[in-house]
Motif scaffolding. Structure first.
Motif, PDB file in Angstrom:
ATOM      1  N   ASP A 189       0.653  -1.292  -0.013  1.00  0.00           N
ATOM      2  CA  ASP A 189       0.124  -0.146   0.054  1.00  0.00           C
ATOM      3  C   ASP A 189       1.035   1.257  -0.095  1.00  0.00           C
ATOM      4  OD1 ASP A 189      -2.338  -1.591   0.072  1.00  0.00           O
ATOM      5  OD2 ASP A 189      -2.313  -1.789   2.250  1.00  0.00           O
ATOM      6  N   ARG A 190       1.968   1.196   0.801  1.00  0.00           N
ATOM      7  CA  ARG A 190       2.737   2.441   0.758  1.00  0.00           C
ATOM      8  C   ARG A 190       2.238   3.576   1.303  1.00  0.00           C
ATOM      9  NH1 ARG A 190       7.888   1.661  -1.469  1.00  0.00           N
ATOM     10  NH2 ARG A 190       7.993   3.874  -1.935  1.00  0.00           N
ATOM     11  N   LEU A 191       1.548   3.512   2.041  1.00  0.00           N
ATOM     12  CA  LEU A 191       0.694   4.597   2.796  1.00  0.00           C
ATOM     13  C   LEU A 191       1.855   5.355   3.682  1.00  0.00           C
ATOM     14  CD1 LEU A 191      -2.841   3.247   3.879  1.00  0.00           C
ATOM     15  CD2 LEU A 191      -2.207   4.738   1.770  1.00  0.00           C
ATOM     16  N   PHE A 192       1.850   6.867   3.513  1.00  0.00           N
ATOM     17  CA  PHE A 192       2.691   7.548   4.184  1.00  0.00           C
ATOM     18  C   PHE A 192       2.276   7.800   5.751  1.00  0.00           C
ATOM     19  CE2 PHE A 192       4.352  11.783   5.692  1.00  0.00           C
ATOM     20  CZ  PHE A 192       5.670  11.505   5.755  1.00  0.00           C
ATOM     21  N   LEU A 193       2.942   7.533   6.819  1.00  0.00           N
ATOM     22  CA  LEU A 193       2.607   7.688   8.101  1.00  0.00           C
ATOM     23  C   LEU A 193       3.431   8.543   8.830  1.00  0.00           C
ATOM     24  CD1 LEU A 193       2.206   3.606   8.994  1.00  0.00           C
ATOM     25  CD2 LEU A 193       0.509   5.352   8.016  1.00  0.00           C
ATOM     26  N   GLY A 194       4.495   9.002   8.582  1.00  0.00           N
ATOM     27  CA  GLY A 194       5.448   9.840   9.071  1.00  0.00           C
ATOM     28  C   GLY A 194       6.970   9.537   9.094  1.00  0.00           C
ATOM     29  N   ALA A 195       7.651   9.781   9.928  1.00  0.00           N
ATOM     30  CA  ALA A 195       9.231   9.890   9.854  1.00  0.00           C
ATOM     31  C   ALA A 195       9.737   9.152  11.006  1.00  0.00           C
ATOM     32  CB  ALA A 195       9.847  11.019   9.466  1.00  0.00           C
ATOM     33  N   LEU A 196      11.027   8.426  10.840  1.00  0.00           N
ATOM     34  CA  LEU A 196      11.654   7.845  11.687  1.00  0.00           C
ATOM     35  C   LEU A 196      12.945   8.524  11.925  1.00  0.00           C
ATOM     36  CD1 LEU A 196      12.129   5.520  14.049  1.00  0.00           C
ATOM     37  CD2 LEU A 196      13.305   4.479  12.083  1.00  0.00           C
ATOM     38  N   THR A 197      13.356   9.135  13.119  1.00  0.00           N
ATOM     39  CA  THR A 197      14.614   9.986  13.266  1.00  0.00           C
ATOM     40  C   THR A 197      15.855   9.085  13.799  1.00  0.00           C
ATOM     41  OG1 THR A 197      14.269  10.597  15.530  1.00  0.00           O
ATOM     42  CG2 THR A 197      13.317  11.963  13.523  1.00  0.00           C
ATOM     43  N   LYS A 198      16.888   9.488  13.286  1.00  0.00           N
ATOM     44  CA  LYS A 198      18.068   8.798  13.682  1.00  0.00           C
ATOM     45  C   LYS A 198      18.289   9.014  15.398  1.00  0.00           C
ATOM     46  CE  LYS A 198      21.837   8.654  11.286  1.00  0.00           C
ATOM     47  NZ  LYS A 198      23.017   9.171  10.641  1.00  0.00           N
ATOM     48  N   THR A 199      18.121  10.172  15.652  1.00  0.00           N
ATOM     49  CA  THR A 199      17.866  10.777  17.272  1.00  0.00           C
ATOM     50  C   THR A 199      17.163   9.763  17.929  1.00  0.00           C
ATOM     51  OG1 THR A 199      18.448  12.835  16.432  1.00  0.00           O
ATOM     52  CG2 THR A 199      17.778  12.572  18.687  1.00  0.00           C
ATOM     53  N   SER A 200      16.119   9.306  17.600  1.00  0.00           N
ATOM     54  CA  SER A 200      15.121   8.487  18.429  1.00  0.00           C
ATOM     55  C   SER A 200      15.744   6.928  18.662  1.00  0.00           C
ATOM     56  CB  SER A 200      13.901   8.352  17.889  1.00  0.00           C
ATOM     57  OG  SER A 200      13.821   7.714  16.630  1.00  0.00           O
ATOM     58  N   LEU A 201      16.503   6.627  17.641  1.00  0.00           N
ATOM     59  CA  LEU A 201      16.863   5.276  17.659  1.00  0.00           C
ATOM     60  C   LEU A 201      18.151   5.328  18.724  1.00  0.00           C
ATOM     61  CD1 LEU A 201      16.968   3.993  14.190  1.00  0.00           C
ATOM     62  CD2 LEU A 201      15.410   3.316  15.957  1.00  0.00           C
ATOM     63  N   ILE A 202      19.025   6.258  18.545  1.00  0.00           N
ATOM     64  CA  ILE A 202      20.369   6.445  19.392  1.00  0.00           C
ATOM     65  C   ILE A 202      19.778   6.658  21.005  1.00  0.00           C
ATOM     66  CG2 ILE A 202      22.090   8.220  20.117  1.00  0.00           C
ATOM     67  CD1 ILE A 202      22.540   8.578  16.972  1.00  0.00           C
ATOM     68  N   GLN A 203      18.663   7.514  21.117  1.00  0.00           N
ATOM     69  CA  GLN A 203      18.249   7.730  22.500  1.00  0.00           C
ATOM     70  C   GLN A 203      17.778   6.427  22.893  1.00  0.00           C
ATOM     71  OE1 GLN A 203      15.254  10.660  22.176  1.00  0.00           O
ATOM     72  NE2 GLN A 203      16.668  12.225  22.504  1.00  0.00           N
ATOM     73  N   LYS A 204      17.226   5.458  22.288  1.00  0.00           N
ATOM     74  CA  LYS A 204      16.811   4.034  22.673  1.00  0.00           C
ATOM     75  C   LYS A 204      17.937   3.176  22.882  1.00  0.00           C
ATOM     76  CE  LYS A 204      12.860   0.999  21.874  1.00  0.00           C
ATOM     77  NZ  LYS A 204      12.079   1.306  23.169  1.00  0.00           N
ATOM     78  N   ALA A 205      18.877   3.405  21.793  1.00  0.00           N
ATOM     79  CA  ALA A 205      20.066   2.261  21.905  1.00  0.00           C
ATOM     80  C   ALA A 205      21.054   2.835  23.050  1.00  0.00           C
ATOM     81  CB  ALA A 205      20.725   2.371  20.780  1.00  0.00           C
ATOM     82  N   LYS A 206      21.118   3.963  23.765  1.00  0.00           N
ATOM     83  CA  LYS A 206      22.024   4.337  24.740  1.00  0.00           C
ATOM     84  C   LYS A 206      21.518   3.796  25.978  1.00  0.00           C
ATOM     85  CE  LYS A 206      19.690   8.641  26.375  1.00  0.00           C
ATOM     86  NZ  LYS A 206      20.287  10.096  26.563  1.00  0.00           N
ATOM     87  N   GLU A 207      20.504   3.271  26.448  1.00  0.00           N
ATOM     88  CA  GLU A 207      19.993   2.595  27.408  1.00  0.00           C
ATOM     89  C   GLU A 207      20.786   1.327  27.610  1.00  0.00           C
ATOM     90  OE1 GLU A 207      16.026   2.184  27.452  1.00  0.00           O
ATOM     91  OE2 GLU A 207      15.273   4.438  27.326  1.00  0.00           O
ATOM     92  N   PHE A 208      21.527   0.787  26.574  1.00  0.00           N
ATOM     93  CA  PHE A 208      22.035  -0.532  26.843  1.00  0.00           C
ATOM     94  C   PHE A 208      23.343  -0.368  26.185  1.00  0.00           C
ATOM     95  CE2 PHE A 208      20.157  -1.284  22.818  1.00  0.00           C
ATOM     96  CZ  PHE A 208      20.978  -1.681  21.844  1.00  0.00           C
ATOM     97  N   LEU A 209      23.838   0.545  25.546  1.00  0.00           N
ATOM     98  CA  LEU A 209      25.182   0.626  24.894  1.00  0.00           C
ATOM     99  C   LEU A 209      26.093   1.178  26.145  1.00  0.00           C
ATOM    100  CD1 LEU A 209      24.405   2.162  21.530  1.00  0.00           C
ATOM    101  CD2 LEU A 209      25.119  -0.032  22.027  1.00  0.00           C
TER     102      LEU A 209
END
Length: 562
Positions: free
Chosen positions: A542-562
């Motif tokens: 379908d390729r419906l546009f829902l929004g965006a994913l940011t690199k910052t949000s992933l880094i913030q989530k990853a820093k909890e275990f890195l």
């Protein structure tokens, strides 16, 4: 190349051997000091539970309390230095944080504090200061050899800590796994090889010096695998979890109460007086409890005495540890577990269950409570097997340690070692990262219709501060993106005007992610590009546009275990 590849080098293996020898000698020296204090105070080489009886009962609180005062006096110096120099003395923290060295002065002051507490009968184990001093010895050796052999000082400290613990309990594999589980996290299995060599060398040194027998006399007793025995094993495990949780809760409560007393000598002195008062009921609560476990396994206690000693030992241990007496919880936990196991086995036998030998359940209880208190089930399992030299206990001890640990996890009890909580938090964060989906991190993204002008794209970009503006059709399907840099360049080159539709500069081959993909897949998508944001679509069809994913949000989530 892994930054810790040197851990598996021959240099690390060779260094582990002298480190193991040195650590075993340090533990023997500490034990000798305790015995010397017993000779001076009681003119006896007996365990504290027997030696204390050379003095009348009304003197016992003064002896334990006086030892606490002296212990607090030494501990105050260590705490002052730690605050002034912002150092962390605990060898586990040194290993976990990969620090340069174990602090010398604070380790020695804490060892002196521990000697005063243990020598006067505080209800704490000897293993804590023994292992700390072994780690300090390893740190001093590491300063001499680590530079030339490319070994981190913290790796040598870890070897020495495993060797020191192995010297105390004659359990090399359990000691190595303890350091790996608690300080490194069990995922660091590569680090086990030098730890095992150091711990095994320490035990071989102890054997060569005459300390060869099993710590607890259960080698000749066999565990019978039948429904009654397995049921009792499960019951012990299920009750060991709450018992360990209760002990930790009592210690936390005791620490909170004693924290109102700011003077360390007074704090440890009052703790000693309290333990001494409890000792009036029975001196068996004094010391770390090793001798009492041996007597318990020999069948010297009846059920009422076992239950009384279980309650009083937990209270005495909570008072000693809560007042900041420097020592360990290993042997007190082992005694509490042994009492719990024998008590439940005795009751089961009186109720008519075909329990052949209730005393073998002392070992099962020991493993279960130690696992609950330390939250290191592999260590607890292997330590009891090595201390008893009874292979028939393998299966019941496996069940008991795992179940007890699961119960205490469910009760959300903090381990006696704070670093365990940090390892668990990182593991939880890693699990959450691997199992979360991108839809949980979607933010709104600027989007235009294909017929809208590049001037509008520039305006939206300026408002949202985004390099790319997404293009969608009337059905919200994603068509591509327009780059603000491309628009600016083409306007300057007079290829387009501000009124030109964005369709003329649209890139329809832009990377994207899908809402049901894992966060890890999103991380991998960013690793392939140099973008700060990626469009999130419903699915490839379908390729419906829902929004965006940011690199910052992933880094913030990853820093909890890195």
């Amino acid at each position: 190349m892994s930054s810790n590849k040197h851990v598996l080098s021959w240099a690390a293996v060779l260094v582990a051997i002298p480190v193991g020898c040195a650590a075993s000698l340090v533990t023997l020296a500490f034990r000798g000091l305790i015995e010397l204090i017993n000779q001076l105070l009681f003119n006896s080489g007996d365990e504290i539970t027997q030696a204390m009886r050379v003095w009348p009962w009304y003197v016992w609180p003064l002896i334990v309390g006086g030892g606490g005062l002296i212990a607090g006096w030494f501990l105050r110096f260590a705490v002052d230095i730690e605050k002034r120099e912002t150092v962390n003395t605990d060898y586990l923290e040194v290993i976990n944080a990969r620090l340069d060295a174990v602090p010398g002065k604070t380790s020695l002051f804490r060892a002196l504090s521990s000697i005063a507490s243990i020598g006067s009968g505080a209800s704490i184990g000897k293993e804590g200061p023994m292992v700390q001093l072994s780690a300090l010895c390893g740190s001093l050796l590491g300063r001499c050899i680590s530079a030339s052999l490319a070994l981190r000082n913290s790796d040598v400290v870890a070897m020495a800590a495993a060797a020191g613990l192995a010297s105390v309990y004659h359990a090399p594999l359990a000691s190595a796994i303890f350091v790996a589980e608690i300080a490194f996290g069990i995922s660091a299995l590569q680090r086990l090889i030098p730890l095992i060599i150091a711990a095994a060398t320490a035990v071989m040194t102890m054997w060569s010096l005459g300390f060869r027998s099993a710590l607890y006399p259960l080698a000749e007793v066999n565990f019978t695998m039948d429904p009654s025995s397995l049921t009792l094993t499960v019951l012990i495990a299920l009750l060991a979890g709450p018992t360990g949780w209760l002990l930790l809760a009592l210690i936390a409560r005791s620490k909170k109460l004693f924290s109102h007393i700011r003077a360390l000598p007074l704090r440890l002195g009052l703790g000693g007086v309290a333990v001494g008062i409890l000792a009036i009921a029975t001196t068996d609560i004094l010391g770390n409890g090793y001798e009492i476990i041996v007597q318990l396994m020999a069948g010297h206690y009846l059920l009422p005495g076992i239950l009384l000693l279980l309650v009083l030992k937990m209270a005495a241990t909570a008072l000693s540890v809560g007042s900041n007496a420097v020592g360990g919880l290993f042997t007190p936990s082992l005694l509490i577990g042994a009492l719990l196991g024998v008590a439940l086995a005795t009751v089961a036998r009186q109720l008519g269950l075909p329990i052949e030998n209730p005393l073998i359940y002392a070992a099962i209880g020991m493993a279960a409570v130690l696992a609950a208190v330390s939250q290191a089930p592999l260590m607890a399992m292997l330590m009891v097997l090595e201390m008893t030299l009874n292979s028939s206990l393998l299966f019941p001890v496996m069940i008991a340690t795992v179940l007890a640990t699961m119960v205490v996890y469910q009760l959300h009890a903090a381990s006696t070692y704070p670093v365990v909580g940090r390892h668990l938090n990182r593991a939880d964060a890693k699990f959450d990262f691997d199992n979360s989906v991108i839809s949980q991190l979607i933010i709104p993204g600027a989007a235009l219709q294909p017929h809208e002008s590049v001037g509008q794209a520039l305006a939206v970009s300026s408002l949202k501060r985004e390099r790319f503006v997404y293009v969608i059709n009337d059905r919200q399907q994603f068509l591509g993106v327009v780059s603000i840099h491309d628009i600016s360049r083409k306007i300057l080159d007079q290829e387009i005007t501000l009124e030109s539709p964005v369709l003329t500069v649209m890139d329809d081959n832009f990377p994207c992610v899908y809402q049901n993909q894992s966060v890890r897949e999103g991380w991998e998508a960013f690793a392939r590009v140099t973008l700060e944001r990626l469009p999130v679509l419903s699915n490839p069809q379908d390729r419906l546009f829902l929004g965006a994913l940011t690199k910052t949000s992933l880094i913030q989530k990853a820093k909890e275990f890195l």
